[in-house]
Scaffold this motif. Structure first.
Motif, PDB file in Angstrom:
ATOM      1  N   ASN A   1      -0.109   3.734   2.875  1.00 23.35           N
ATOM      2  CA  ASN A   1      -0.236   4.813   3.746  1.00 23.35           C
ATOM      3  C   ASN A   1       1.096   4.927   4.407  1.00 23.35           C
ATOM      4  O   ASN A   1       1.499   6.081   4.577  1.00 23.35           O
ATOM      5  CB  ASN A   1      -1.278   4.727   4.831  1.00 23.35           C
ATOM      6  N   ILE A   2       1.779   3.900   4.874  1.00 21.06           N
ATOM      7  CA  ILE A   2       3.140   4.161   5.738  1.00 21.06           C
ATOM      8  C   ILE A   2       3.965   4.708   4.809  1.00 21.06           C
ATOM      9  O   ILE A   2       4.691   5.852   4.952  1.00 21.06           O
ATOM     10  CB  ILE A   2       3.709   2.652   5.879  1.00 21.06           C
ATOM     11  N   VAL A   3       4.078   4.399   3.395  1.00 16.14           N
ATOM     12  CA  VAL A   3       5.211   4.772   2.705  1.00 16.14           C
ATOM     13  C   VAL A   3       4.687   6.198   2.189  1.00 16.14           C
ATOM     14  O   VAL A   3       5.733   7.069   2.149  1.00 16.14           O
ATOM     15  CB  VAL A   3       4.976   4.018   1.138  1.00 16.14           C
ATOM     16  N   ALA A   4       3.375   6.503   2.140  1.00 22.59           N
ATOM     17  CA  ALA A   4       2.955   7.771   1.372  1.00 22.59           C
ATOM     18  C   ALA A   4       3.347   9.001   2.754  1.00 22.59           C
ATOM     19  O   ALA A   4       3.719  10.116   2.405  1.00 22.59           O
ATOM     20  CB  ALA A   4       1.737   7.881   1.406  1.00 22.59           C
ATOM     21  N   LYS A   5       3.231   8.403   4.042  1.00 25.19           N
ATOM     22  CA  LYS A   5       3.463   9.324   5.196  1.00 25.19           C
ATOM     23  C   LYS A   5       4.973   9.713   5.198  1.00 25.19           C
ATOM     24  O   LYS A   5       5.060  11.013   5.798  1.00 25.19           O
ATOM     25  CB  LYS A   5       2.842   8.696   6.435  1.00 25.19           C
TER      26      LYS A   5
ATOM     27  N   PRO B   1      -5.655   7.367  -2.289  1.00 28.09           N
ATOM     28  CA  PRO B   1      -4.873   5.880  -2.314  1.00 28.09           C
ATOM     29  C   PRO B   1      -3.977   5.682  -3.698  1.00 28.09           C
ATOM     30  O   PRO B   1      -3.129   5.110  -3.524  1.00 28.09           O
ATOM     31  CB  PRO B   1      -6.446   4.953  -2.578  1.00 28.09           C
ATOM     32  N   ALA B   2      -4.435   6.332  -4.672  1.00 24.95           N
ATOM     33  CA  ALA B   2      -3.578   6.127  -6.075  1.00 24.95           C
ATOM     34  C   ALA B   2      -2.215   6.564  -5.689  1.00 24.95           C
ATOM     35  O   ALA B   2      -1.195   5.780  -6.244  1.00 24.95           O
ATOM     36  CB  ALA B   2      -4.064   7.114  -7.173  1.00 24.95           C
ATOM     37  N   VAL B   3      -1.869   7.517  -5.006  1.00 25.05           N
ATOM     38  CA  VAL B   3      -0.402   8.021  -4.925  1.00 25.05           C
ATOM     39  C   VAL B   3       0.200   7.012  -3.855  1.00 25.05           C
ATOM     40  O   VAL B   3       1.492   6.665  -4.087  1.00 25.05           O
ATOM     41  CB  VAL B   3      -0.397   9.448  -4.353  1.00 25.05           C
ATOM     42  N   GLY B   4      -0.318   6.600  -2.738  1.00 26.59           N
ATOM     43  CA  GLY B   4       0.278   5.658  -1.900  1.00 26.59           C
ATOM     44  C   GLY B   4       0.731   4.348  -2.627  1.00 26.59           C
ATOM     45  O   GLY B   4       1.765   3.860  -2.583  1.00 26.59           O
ATOM     46  N   VAL B   5      -0.165   3.747  -3.454  1.00 21.05           N
ATOM     47  CA  VAL B   5      -0.024   2.625  -4.239  1.00 21.05           C
ATOM     48  C   VAL B   5       0.995   2.774  -5.312  1.00 21.05           C
ATOM     49  O   VAL B   5       1.897   1.830  -5.331  1.00 21.05           O
ATOM     50  CB  VAL B   5      -1.367   2.247  -4.975  1.00 21.05           C
ATOM     51  N   TRP B   6       1.013   3.929  -5.880  1.00 22.45           N
ATOM     52  CA  TRP B   6       2.312   4.304  -6.927  1.00 22.45           C
ATOM     53  C   TRP B   6       3.578   3.964  -5.981  1.00 22.45           C
ATOM     54  O   TRP B   6       4.294   3.612  -6.279  1.00 22.45           O
ATOM     55  CB  TRP B   6       2.053   5.484  -7.546  1.00 22.45           C
ATOM     56  N   MET B   7       3.471   4.898  -4.728  1.00 24.82           N
ATOM     57  CA  MET B   7       4.730   4.991  -4.153  1.00 24.82           C
ATOM     58  C   MET B   7       5.542   3.681  -3.635  1.00 24.82           C
ATOM     59  O   MET B   7       6.612   3.247  -3.946  1.00 24.82           O
ATOM     60  CB  MET B   7       4.704   5.795  -3.037  1.00 24.82           C
ATOM     61  N   LEU B   8       4.260   2.938  -3.263  1.00 24.74           N
ATOM     62  CA  LEU B   8       4.727   1.416  -2.713  1.00 24.74           C
ATOM     63  C   LEU B   8       5.054   0.701  -3.886  1.00 24.74           C
ATOM     64  O   LEU B   8       6.024  -0.163  -3.864  1.00 24.74           O
ATOM     65  CB  LEU B   8       3.402   0.777  -2.271  1.00 24.74           C
TER      66      LEU B   8
ATOM     67  N   GLU C   1       2.494  -7.452  11.329  1.00 21.34           N
ATOM     68  CA  GLU C   1       1.478  -6.858  11.819  1.00 21.34           C
ATOM     69  C   GLU C   1       0.490  -7.158  10.939  1.00 21.34           C
ATOM     70  O   GLU C   1      -0.871  -6.806  11.024  1.00 21.34           O
ATOM     71  CB  GLU C   1       1.789  -5.343  11.731  1.00 21.34           C
ATOM     72  N   GLY C   2       0.575  -8.057   9.663  1.00 22.68           N
ATOM     73  CA  GLY C   2      -0.708  -8.327   8.822  1.00 22.68           C
ATOM     74  C   GLY C   2      -1.290  -7.082   8.273  1.00 22.68           C
ATOM     75  O   GLY C   2      -2.579  -7.000   8.238  1.00 22.68           O
ATOM     76  N   LEU C   3      -0.273  -6.445   7.488  1.00 21.81           N
ATOM     77  CA  LEU C   3      -1.101  -5.252   6.953  1.00 21.81           C
ATOM     78  C   LEU C   3      -1.686  -5.461   5.593  1.00 21.81           C
ATOM     79  O   LEU C   3      -1.186  -6.130   4.670  1.00 21.81           O
ATOM     80  CB  LEU C   3       0.133  -4.123   7.020  1.00 21.81           C
ATOM     81  N   THR C   4      -2.650  -4.535   5.385  1.00 24.76           N
ATOM     82  CA  THR C   4      -3.253  -4.648   4.017  1.00 24.76           C
ATOM     83  C   THR C   4      -2.376  -3.765   2.946  1.00 24.76           C
ATOM     84  O   THR C   4      -1.671  -3.032   3.514  1.00 24.76           O
ATOM     85  CB  THR C   4      -4.581  -3.852   4.073  1.00 24.76           C
ATOM     86  N   VAL C   5      -2.787  -3.861   1.699  1.00 25.41           N
ATOM     87  CA  VAL C   5      -2.187  -2.948   0.830  1.00 25.41           C
ATOM     88  C   VAL C   5      -2.266  -1.608   1.096  1.00 25.41           C
ATOM     89  O   VAL C   5      -1.310  -0.731   0.991  1.00 25.41           O
ATOM     90  CB  VAL C   5      -2.459  -3.230  -0.724  1.00 25.41           C
TER      91      VAL C   5
ATOM     92  N   HIS D   1       7.510  16.173   3.878  1.00 28.82           N
ATOM     93  CA  HIS D   1       7.737  14.600   3.901  1.00 28.82           C
ATOM     94  C   HIS D   1       6.377  14.152   3.683  1.00 28.82           C
ATOM     95  O   HIS D   1       6.508  12.853   3.205  1.00 28.82           O
ATOM     96  CB  HIS D   1       8.713  14.432   4.773  1.00 28.82           C
ATOM     97  N   HIS D   2       5.502  14.355   4.229  1.00 30.39           N
ATOM     98  CA  HIS D   2       4.366  13.710   4.020  1.00 30.39           C
ATOM     99  C   HIS D   2       3.840  13.959   2.678  1.00 30.39           C
ATOM    100  O   HIS D   2       3.408  15.135   2.074  1.00 30.39           O
ATOM    101  CB  HIS D   2       3.159  14.249   4.961  1.00 30.39           C
ATOM    102  N   ILE D   3       3.331  12.937   1.791  1.00 30.77           N
ATOM    103  CA  ILE D   3       3.105  12.994   0.326  1.00 30.77           C
ATOM    104  C   ILE D   3       1.798  14.064   0.127  1.00 30.77           C
ATOM    105  O   ILE D   3       1.549  14.851  -0.883  1.00 30.77           O
ATOM    106  CB  ILE D   3       2.765  11.742  -0.296  1.00 30.77           C
ATOM    107  N   ALA D   4       0.946  14.140   1.235  1.00 23.89           N
ATOM    108  CA  ALA D   4      -0.175  14.967   1.108  1.00 23.89           C
ATOM    109  C   ALA D   4       0.059  16.176   1.721  1.00 23.89           C
ATOM    110  O   ALA D   4      -0.699  17.110   1.850  1.00 23.89           O
ATOM    111  CB  ALA D   4      -1.484  14.217   1.644  1.00 23.89           C
TER     112      ALA D   4
END
Lengths: 440, 340
Positions: free
Chosen positions: A356-360, A297-304, A347-351, A16-19
């Motif tokens: 990373n949260i989505v990708a995990k 990073p590219a895959v996480g940004v895509w999932m997000l 939590e003031g999160l960055t992109v 389930h972890h994208i990587a």
């Protein structure tokens, strides 16, 4: 007896972890072979899990017609996987996902009846309505069907399926070799359905499934999804990551069930939970960091971007997550998206952090820590009424599944929270759900 | 010769369920036992859901979960299932058979059923009158074309899985199919990598109607005929023709005859048949060599006729994919660029 946990194993190619597929312990070449699925199924049955859960996607992982280079693989066909693993298991429930938007009820009713008969009553159907445009493009439509209409179609679809499963009396298959009477036509009752979406006349071709109906599972959490769940769902694969949200979610569904004449005690809620376990807290954190380093990073940004239906490709990775702009689009967010938007604000999160949260875990719940700590977490949710168990989503297979089965399950048993043996063969037995449908 | 077996719960004679010790409603354990026996005695492939091959129209399982349930119980035998094009969509068929082909390491085939039995048509919202062959032929042609394009939409080298660079799939080697036909519009690509066989084997029944026959001859990898003399109608391309044969066996010719008569007295069967000893069946199969590419055996009663078959079969060919069982080559993706 204490309230008991119910456990599902949510299988995924590699993990389930994208990587997960990049982890040194994984041989990614095997992730579509029968051996990959049978070994996970055997581990789940060794752990006496209630069920094996397979998702479904009807489009490739792409952006503007181009596949995502780092994107991994969606689940391959769920009925094929469930039937394949049935050959190496005896009791494990088999939950396959099929869409009511891109199928037709007669064939789906027959497919699940076949799976239930072949497996002696182990089938469950995760009913989805498929909300993405790129799936619509694979089925002749320009955009996906609007949500209210999708759920209206889903309800009519399920009503037809249950009527077909009920169309044979339990004793309609006579099979009297001496007289030559195979079935008694007087005990088969054709349906005559004419609705907004479907016209179906006739009976099932198959006797009543062993469970009456396969267990009906559902995953939507929007208002329309909750109302649909209150009408049909016996088990919900939920997405809440915080206990108070989970308790509130249960109250919403349970509160609506009596409207439809249903008893809230006949509902099981299993949130997704993706554990990363170590013998110490520090070891678990180190494993998590190792996996996270493998995320590009590219895959996480895509999932997000997919999850938010908002293009984040041009936004700098270390900029604050633009939750206000995303909310301003006014779209109907999924519960998982809402949960992440709230968390980003809190939590003031960055992109990058959100990606990373989505990708995990695709924004499902995660737990990083020791087996003992995970057992505490599960017990807390169970006793507080946040869930009836969990759909376990290992970060990568088979290692993280084995750790759960060999180290977490024994703790749950010692605490009297989880079975040591199956009480029956049918999925309804494991979930302690009543047989459904017309009894005759 | 390629030898296939129609797998049914009790056998293919309409009266089989009255004589077979097996239950008329299949269960996975019995099906797996039959499949294992078939594999052991050298049958090349099992066919599931062939119309007209079962004891009763009722009690027919969806062949897909049946096929799935046999994969882990067998190692090398081919597994083919029918699926109606009326009940589904090309994307589903391509996705399901790509999945089954991956799971089984290349052992699957798809038998498209071109139209729905009149009896079942009201189940999918239509009246009982049969379709016009020309129109369902055109629809089937589109359906099969799209399915093959979807299987080809991932080129063989697309599934890179290169851990160091993080390239799971090479996007340059996967493309949408952008199909806009009269009956279907499908964008693609598929979300399953190219099947191990490139394309699962496409097996079709001889429709006997002339227009449809041309379509089947142009489309199928394998054609199932009812009469060996019809094989010549399909002598085009690389098509393999196999002929249906209901087999009623006995230790002696007289016992086989007596069994056939007892079965027919309970229910008539119009399947082309062979009645005799296993040795006579071996002669019959040998005599068909040169006329057609193989035989689809329909055991009259299971497991009896299957158990007797063992001695009648030619030595098994060494094959691990369905294509190898039929002597068919693996096709390249139509999107593969040939180097200039």
């Amino acid at each position: 007896m204490k309230k008991q946990l119910h456990l599902g194993l949510f299988i995924y190619p590699a993990g389930h972890h994208i990587a997960g597929w990049r982890h040194p312990a994984i041989d990614p070449r095997g992730i579509a072979s029968v051996e990959y699925y049978t070994s996970a199924a055997k581990a789940a049955e060794r752990g006496k899990f209630d069920l094996f859960f397979v998702g479904d996607m009807l489009a490739a992982r792409e952006r503007d017609g181009r596949l995502i280079r780092e994107g991994g693989l969606n689940n391959i066909d769920s009925i094929s996987i469930c039937s394949a693993i049935s050959a190496v298991t005896e009791c494990l429930g088999l939950v396959a996902t099929l869409s009511t938007t891109y199928n037709e009820p007669f064939s789906i009713a027959e497919r699940f009846a076949s799976l239930d008969h072949l497996t002696g009553g182990r089938a469950g159907w995760n009913i989805i309505t498929t909300a993405n445009d790129d799936a619509a493009w694979n089925f002749g439509a320009k955009t996906h069907m609007e949500k209210a209409l999708r759920y209206e179609r889903a309800k009519e679809f399920v009503d037809i399926c249950t009527a077909l499963w009920d169309s044979w009396d339990s004793d309609a298959l006579v099979a009297d070799r001496a007289s030559g009477m195979l079935v008694d036509p007087a005990r088969i009752h054709p349906i005559d359905h004419a609705g907004r979406f479907f016209r179906v006349q006739g009976a099932s071709e198959l006797p009543r499934p062993p469970q009456g109906w396969p267990v009906l599972v559902q995953a939507g959490g929007s208002p329309a999804g909750i109302d649909f769940a209150a009408q049909v769902a016996e088990t919900i694969f939920a997405a809440q990551v915080k206990l108070d949200e989970a308790v509130a979610f249960r109250a919403k569904v349970a509160g609506r069930m009596p409207i439809y004449g249903r008893d809230p005690a006949t509902l099981r809620i299993l949130p997704g939970l993706s554990p990363i376990l170590g013998s110490t807290e520090a070891e678990a954190r180190r494993k998590e960091a190792e996996l996270d380093e493998l995320i590009l990073p590219a895959v996480g940004v895509w999932m997000l971007s997919e999850q938010m239906s908002y293009r984040l490709y041009e936004t700098p990775l270390d900029a604050l997550f633009p939750s206000a702009e995303i909310r301003a689009t006014g779209q109907a967010f999924t519960p998982r998206a809402v949960s992440l938007l709230d968390r980003a604000d809190r939590e003031g999160l960055t992109v990058r952090a959100c990606a990373n949260i989505v990708a995990k875990s695709r924004s499902h719940g995660t737990y990083v820590g020791t087996p003992e700590g995970l057992a505490d977490h599960m017990q807390l949710w169970l006793e507080a009424g946040g869930s009836d168990g969990f759909n376990i989503m290992p970060a990568y297979f088979p290692d993280e599944l084995d750790v759960f089965v060999d180290e977490v399950v024994p703790i749950l048993r010692r605490r009297g929270l989880f079975r040591t043996a199956y009480d029956g063969v049918m999925l309804r037995d494991h979930l302690n759900l009543p047989r459904q449908g017309r009894i005759g | 010769m390629t030898i296939t077996l129609s797998l049914t719960p009790t056998g293919s004679h309409p009266a089989s369920w009255r004589l077979s010790p097996l239950p008329p409603l299949a269960n996975a354990r019995d099906l797996r036992d039959i499949a294992k026996t078939a594999e052991r005695i050298g049958i090349d492939a099992i066919l599931l859901g062939v119309p007209g091959a079962t004891a009763s129209d009722l009690l027919q399982f969806d062949p897909l979960p049946m096929l799935g349930a046999l994969i882990a119980a067998t190692q090398s035998i081919g597994l083919c299932a029918s699926w109606s094009i009326d009940f589904s969509e090309p994307y589903h068929v391509a996705r399901v058979f790509a999945t089954l082909d991956h799971l089984s390491h290349g052992r699957t085939g798809w038998m498209p059923l071109l139209s729905t039995m009149p009896r079942l048509r009201p189940r999918i919202g239509r009246d009982g009158s049969p379709d016009d062959p020309t129109s369902y032929c055109a629809k089937a042609a589109e359906f099969v074309d799209i399915t093959r394009k979807l299987w080809d939409s991932w080129q063989d080298a697309a599934w890179a899985m290169d851990k160091p660079s993080g390239m799971f799939v090479n996007p340059d080697k996967v493309a949408p199919i952008d199909y806009h036909g009269t009956y279907f519009a499908v964008r693609g690509p598929l979300n399953v990598p190219r099947p191990p066989q490139g394309r699962p084997v496409l097996l079709m029944s001889d429709p006997t109607e002339p227009t449809l026959r041309t379509f089947v001859a142009e489309t199928a990898d394998v054609v199932l005929v009812r009469d060996a003399t019809d094989a010549s109608a399909f002598k085009v391309r690389e098509v393999r023709v196999i002929v249906d044969l209901l087999v009623v066996l006995g230790e002696t010719e007289a016992t086989a005859q007596a069994r056939a008569e007892a079965l027919d007295a309970m229910a008539p069967s119009d399947l082309p048949r062979f009645v005799g000893t296993p040795a006579q069946l071996a002669d019959r199969i040998a005599a068909l060599k040169g006329v057609c590419g193989g035989v689809n055996l329909l055991p009259a009663v299971l497991p009896f006729d299957l158990d007797l078959l063992a001695g009648a079969l030619p030595p098994a060919r060494k094959a691990t994919t369905m294509r190898e069982h039929f002597g068919l080559r693996r096709p390249a993706s139509q999107y593969e660029r040939v180097p200039a």
